[in-house]
Write a protein that holds these residues in place. Structure first.
Motif, mmCIF file in Angstrom:
data_model
loop_
_atom_site.group_PDB
_atom_site.id
_atom_site.type_symbol
_atom_site.label_atom_id
_atom_site.label_comp_id
_atom_site.label_asym_id
_atom_site.label_seq_id
_atom_site.Cartn_x
_atom_site.Cartn_y
_atom_site.Cartn_z
ATOM 1 N N LEU A 108 0.813 -1.214 0.000
ATOM 2 C CA LEU A 108 0.000 0.000 0.000
ATOM 3 C C LEU A 108 0.848 1.267 0.000
ATOM 4 O O LEU A 108 0.317 2.370 -0.055
ATOM 5 C CB LEU A 108 -0.943 0.003 1.215
ATOM 6 C CG LEU A 108 -2.054 -1.036 1.169
ATOM 7 C CD1 LEU A 108 -2.775 -1.105 2.509
ATOM 8 C CD2 LEU A 108 -3.034 -0.735 0.040
ATOM 9 N N GLY A 109 2.162 1.100 0.055
ATOM 10 C CA GLY A 109 3.041 2.265 0.020
ATOM 11 C C GLY A 109 3.037 3.041 1.320
ATOM 12 O O GLY A 109 3.095 4.267 1.317
ATOM 13 N N LEU A 110 2.967 2.329 2.410
ATOM 14 C CA LEU A 110 2.960 2.961 3.728
ATOM 15 C C LEU A 110 4.243 2.586 4.475
ATOM 16 O O LEU A 110 4.200 1.943 5.527
ATOM 17 C CB LEU A 110 1.720 2.525 4.523
ATOM 18 C CG LEU A 110 0.374 2.862 3.867
ATOM 19 C CD1 LEU A 110 -0.765 2.185 4.584
ATOM 20 C CD2 LEU A 110 0.178 4.364 3.827
ATOM 21 N N PRO A 111 5.405 2.988 3.927
ATOM 22 C CA PRO A 111 6.672 2.548 4.519
ATOM 23 C C PRO A 111 6.876 3.018 5.952
ATOM 24 O O PRO A 111 7.513 2.337 6.745
ATOM 25 C CB PRO A 111 7.734 3.131 3.586
ATOM 26 C CG PRO A 111 7.062 4.286 2.913
ATOM 27 C CD PRO A 111 5.600 3.900 2.814
ATOM 28 N N GLU A 112 6.324 4.181 6.305
ATOM 29 C CA GLU A 112 6.493 4.650 7.679
ATOM 30 C C GLU A 112 5.777 3.728 8.659
ATOM 31 O O GLU A 112 6.229 3.533 9.774
ATOM 32 C CB GLU A 112 6.006 6.095 7.850
ATOM 33 C CG GLU A 112 4.516 6.308 7.657
ATOM 34 C CD GLU A 112 4.034 6.384 6.203
ATOM 35 O OE1 GLU A 112 2.822 6.483 6.005
ATOM 36 O OE2 GLU A 112 4.849 6.340 5.281
ATOM 37 N N LEU A 113 4.671 3.120 8.231
ATOM 38 C CA LEU A 113 3.968 2.177 9.091
ATOM 39 C C LEU A 113 4.719 0.862 9.165
ATOM 40 O O LEU A 113 4.711 0.197 10.202
ATOM 41 C CB LEU A 113 2.533 1.960 8.604
ATOM 42 C CG LEU A 113 1.628 3.199 8.655
ATOM 43 C CD1 LEU A 113 0.245 2.885 8.113
ATOM 44 C CD2 LEU A 113 1.540 3.752 10.057
#
Length: 103
Positions: free
Chosen positions: A66-71
């Motif tokens: 989903l492109g949520l690398p910070e998560l």
């Protein structure tokens, strides 16, 4: 026919480590029929793990897709903190390796 609203990034972050296929479908904003068809065809965008009749995905893979690398980074840090807080485990302590024996 009504369609469930897709999950927000915060809701995806709150999912368990191994969300169900239905939770993954909601995070990806796809319907149940399409989701199971993609799994059946081997075309689901992330690896699906089967436990008997249940299908699960890895939360870290879902977040990365989903492109949520910070998560993803937060998940890894959280897991590392949990491990280092384990009783009897000293951070940075050497890990004993079993002796290799030849036959």
């Amino acid at each position: 026919m009504t369609t469930a609203a897709p999950l927000t990034p915060a809701e995806v972050a709150a999912l368990p480590a191994m969300p169900s296929a239905l939770q993954a479908f909601a995070a990806l904003n796809i319907g149940e029929t399409l989701g199971y068809e993609l799994i059946k065809q081997g075309q689901f965008p992330i690896e699906v793990v089967r436990f008997g009749r249940a299908f699960r995905v890895r939360k870290a893979e879902l977040l990365a897709y989903l492109g949520l690398p910070e998560l993803v980074a937060a998940e890894v840090q959280s897991a590392a903190a949990t491990t280092s807080d384990a009783p009897g485990v000293q951070p940075g302590a050497p890990v004993e390796q079993p002796a290799h024996t030849s036959k």
